[in-house]
Design a protein around this motif. Structure first.
Motif, PDB file in Angstrom:
ATOM      1  N   VAL A  37      13.093   9.384  64.253  1.00  0.00           N
ATOM      2  CA  VAL A  37      13.762   9.526  62.960  1.00  0.00           C
ATOM      3  C   VAL A  37      12.835  10.186  61.943  1.00  0.00           C
ATOM      4  N   PHE A  38      11.561   9.792  61.969  1.00  0.00           N
ATOM      5  CA  PHE A  38      10.617  10.350  60.994  1.00  0.00           C
ATOM      6  C   PHE A  38      10.426  11.851  61.198  1.00  0.00           C
ATOM      7  N   TRP A  39      10.104  12.264  62.426  1.00  0.00           N
ATOM      8  CA  TRP A  39       9.750  13.664  62.658  1.00  0.00           C
ATOM      9  C   TRP A  39      10.951  14.596  62.681  1.00  0.00           C
ATOM     10  N   PHE A  40      12.112  14.088  63.101  1.00  0.00           N
ATOM     11  CA  PHE A  40      13.262  14.984  63.257  1.00  0.00           C
ATOM     12  C   PHE A  40      14.305  14.861  62.144  1.00  0.00           C
ATOM     13  N   ILE A  41      14.237  13.779  61.340  1.00  0.00           N
ATOM     14  CA  ILE A  41      15.210  13.616  60.250  1.00  0.00           C
ATOM     15  C   ILE A  41      14.518  13.592  58.889  1.00  0.00           C
ATOM     16  N   LEU A  42      13.532  12.699  58.739  1.00  0.00           N
ATOM     17  CA  LEU A  42      12.909  12.535  57.434  1.00  0.00           C
ATOM     18  C   LEU A  42      11.966  13.678  57.065  1.00  0.00           C
ATOM     19  N   VAL A  43      11.183  14.160  58.015  1.00  0.00           N
ATOM     20  CA  VAL A  43      10.240  15.241  57.701  1.00  0.00           C
ATOM     21  C   VAL A  43      10.961  16.496  57.208  1.00  0.00           C
ATOM     22  N   PRO A  44      12.025  16.959  57.884  1.00  0.00           N
ATOM     23  CA  PRO A  44      12.759  18.108  57.327  1.00  0.00           C
ATOM     24  C   PRO A  44      13.333  17.815  55.941  1.00  0.00           C
ATOM     25  N   PHE A  45      13.822  16.581  55.737  1.00  0.00           N
ATOM     26  CA  PHE A  45      14.356  16.206  54.422  1.00  0.00           C
ATOM     27  C   PHE A  45      13.268  16.245  53.357  1.00  0.00           C
ATOM     28  N   LEU A  46      12.079  15.697  53.682  1.00  0.00           N
ATOM     29  CA  LEU A  46      10.980  15.689  52.728  1.00  0.00           C
ATOM     30  C   LEU A  46      10.446  17.094  52.470  1.00  0.00           C
ATOM     31  N   ALA A  47      10.517  17.949  53.492  1.00  0.00           N
ATOM     32  CA  ALA A  47      10.072  19.331  53.310  1.00  0.00           C
ATOM     33  C   ALA A  47      10.952  20.051  52.295  1.00  0.00           C
ATOM     34  N   ILE A  48      12.257  19.778  52.344  1.00  0.00           N
ATOM     35  CA  ILE A  48      13.182  20.371  51.373  1.00  0.00           C
ATOM     36  C   ILE A  48      12.849  19.913  49.953  1.00  0.00           C
ATOM     37  N   LYS A  49      12.408  18.640  49.850  1.00  0.00           N
ATOM     38  CA  LYS A  49      12.075  18.077  48.546  1.00  0.00           C
ATOM     39  C   LYS A  49      10.646  18.440  48.102  1.00  0.00           C
ATOM     40  N   ASP A  50       9.957  19.271  48.893  1.00  0.00           N
ATOM     41  CA  ASP A  50       8.588  19.688  48.585  1.00  0.00           C
ATOM     42  C   ASP A  50       7.621  18.511  48.485  1.00  0.00           C
ATOM     43  N   TYR A  51       7.843  17.523  49.368  1.00  0.00           N
ATOM     44  CA  TYR A  51       6.933  16.375  49.388  1.00  0.00           C
ATOM     45  C   TYR A  51       5.895  16.610  50.478  1.00  0.00           C
ATOM     46  N   ASN A  52       4.619  16.565  50.102  1.00  0.00           N
ATOM     47  CA  ASN A  52       3.532  16.809  51.051  1.00  0.00           C
ATOM     48  C   ASN A  52       3.164  15.530  51.794  1.00  0.00           C
ATOM     49  N   LEU A  53       3.201  15.590  53.117  1.00  0.00           N
ATOM     50  CA  LEU A  53       2.828  14.438  53.926  1.00  0.00           C
ATOM     51  C   LEU A  53       1.313  14.290  53.923  1.00  0.00           C
ATOM     52  N   ASN A  54       0.848  13.055  53.758  1.00  0.00           N
ATOM     53  CA  ASN A  54      -0.594  12.833  53.761  1.00  0.00           C
ATOM     54  C   ASN A  54      -1.067  12.326  55.117  1.00  0.00           C
ATOM     55  N   PHE A  55      -2.379  12.237  55.234  1.00  0.00           N
ATOM     56  CA  PHE A  55      -3.025  11.841  56.485  1.00  0.00           C
ATOM     57  C   PHE A  55      -2.553  10.468  56.945  1.00  0.00           C
ATOM     58  N   LEU A  56      -2.432   9.536  56.020  1.00  0.00           N
ATOM     59  CA  LEU A  56      -2.065   8.166  56.354  1.00  0.00           C
ATOM     60  C   LEU A  56      -0.649   8.090  56.913  1.00  0.00           C
ATOM     61  N   ILE A  57       0.292   8.762  56.257  1.00  0.00           N
ATOM     62  CA  ILE A  57       1.681   8.735  56.713  1.00  0.00           C
ATOM     63  C   ILE A  57       1.812   9.367  58.095  1.00  0.00           C
ATOM     64  N   ILE A  58       1.162  10.507  58.295  1.00  0.00           N
ATOM     65  CA  ILE A  58       1.242  11.193  59.584  1.00  0.00           C
ATOM     66  C   ILE A  58       0.696  10.316  60.701  1.00  0.00           C
ATOM     67  N   ASN A  59      -0.442   9.672  60.446  1.00  0.00           N
ATOM     68  CA  ASN A  59      -1.064   8.848  61.485  1.00  0.00           C
ATOM     69  C   ASN A  59      -0.262   7.598  61.785  1.00  0.00           C
TER      70      ASN A  59
END
Length: 332
Positions: free
Chosen positions: A207-229
């Motif tokens: 859900v995170f990589w295939f649904i939320l990440v594209p959604f956050l990319a549209i909102k121009d939200y930068n993912l940080n090291f902690l969230i990715i890990n």
């Protein structure tokens, strides 16, 4: 850029925007909530039926020999677990202390990441399913470390080491099974948590990589090291644990996975009925006319997410049996 900024990203945490007041009666008394409730009820009934049908031993009828009784019990009880299966590696030549070391390392890393996340974002992180699952997998490795410590102590005493080195035909195999202890409460809890994590980690990361990440990319939200890990290291440690351990993976325990997610959704509903607060995931918002579709989609996603891990377990058994035909334990 400082190390803290690299770890946490923006000093302002992203939160979904509130849509409507979730504490009003009109928010809950409508057809959307009714349909979503039906989906949750179906999930609960499905999970309860699976667990009640397969989790407990069936009473064997008739008069049979001890060996036949043993085999019949194992055939009728797909969730059977022996105590040594929670701490012995799947390869006999690997000392149990290596599995212990891996579990302790994973527990320390996961616990530190969880603590760091709480320090950075506060207790509100537990609104998210990711942190529920991350906490569960941390508990798993903590409990696994304790069980492995006990197992290594027993292994060093020689009793389990003797059983481990013996091999033979089906008759000797039955005799060895009779000497092995059936798992207790904590061992069964450990295996159940393992299977819950298997589905929950797959669902969370998917859900995170295939649904939320594209959604956050549209909102121009930068993912940080902690969230990715936090959305990757859980899968890495779980796959490493899977490659090393001797745990079985009976399919019916997908029921616990459904119960875990249903508990999270019910928690969110109760919370939002009492407090007007933002939804941690946009697809949980019941004000959307697409809410029933989202809820049904996420519910159905449990099956392929759990199925992926079933295939991983089958691939493990196939490859280990091929690469280590003499020392691979398989399902004993």
């Amino acid at each position: 850029m400082s190390f803290l900024t690299f770890i946490t990203g923006s000093t302002k945490s992203w939160q979904p925007a509130m849509t409507v007041d979730t504490t009003t009666a009109s928010y809950w008394l409508n057809w959307r909530v009714l349909l979503c409730s039906i989906w949750i009820l179906i999930s609960l009934v499905f999970a309860s039926l699976l667990i009640s049908k397969h989790e407990y031993r069936k009473k064997s009828g008739g008069t049979v020999s001890t060996d036949q009784q043993q085999l019949k019990e194992e055939e009728e009880f797909p969730g059977v677990l022996y105590e040594d299966e929670v701490w012995k590696p799947c390869i006999r030549s690997i000392h149990p202390v290596w599995l212990l070391g891996f579990r302790v390392f994973a527990f320390v890393v996961l616990l530190l990441m969880l603590i760091l996340n709480v320090i950075v974002d506060g207790g509100s992180i537990f609104y998210f399913y990711t942190q529920w699952t991350f906490t569960l997998i941390t508990i798993y490795f903590g409990l696994g470390s304790l069980l492995s410590m006990n197992g290594c102590y027993r292994y060093s005493s020689g009793g389990d080491n003797r059983l481990d080195t013996e091999s033979g035909g089906s008759t000797k195999g039955m005799q060895l099974n009779q000497e092995r202890k059936k798992a207790g409460f904590f061992a069964y809890a450990f295996q159940i948590i393992f299977q819950m994590n298997a589905g929950a980690v797959m669902l969370t990361d998917t859900v995170f990589w295939f649904i939320l990440v594209p959604f956050l990319a549209i909102k121009d939200y930068n993912l940080n090291f902690l969230i990715i890990n936090m959305h990757s290291i859980n899968a890495v440690f779980l796959l490493g644990e899977t490659a090393l351990n001797s745990l079985r993976f009976p399919w019916f325990r997908i029921g616990y996975f459904f119960l875990w997610t249903s508990a999270y959704v019910v928690f969110q509903w109760i919370l939002h009925a009492c407090v007007s607060i933002w939804w941690p995931y946009p697809f949980l918002d019941l004000s959307s006319s697409y809410a029933p579709l989202w809820y049904s989609t996420v519910a159905l996603m449990h099956i392929p997410c759990y199925g992926i891990f079933v295939l991983i377990m089958k691939a493990k058994h196939f490859l280990m049996s091929k690469w280590f035909p003499r020392t691979y334990r398989g399902v004993q």
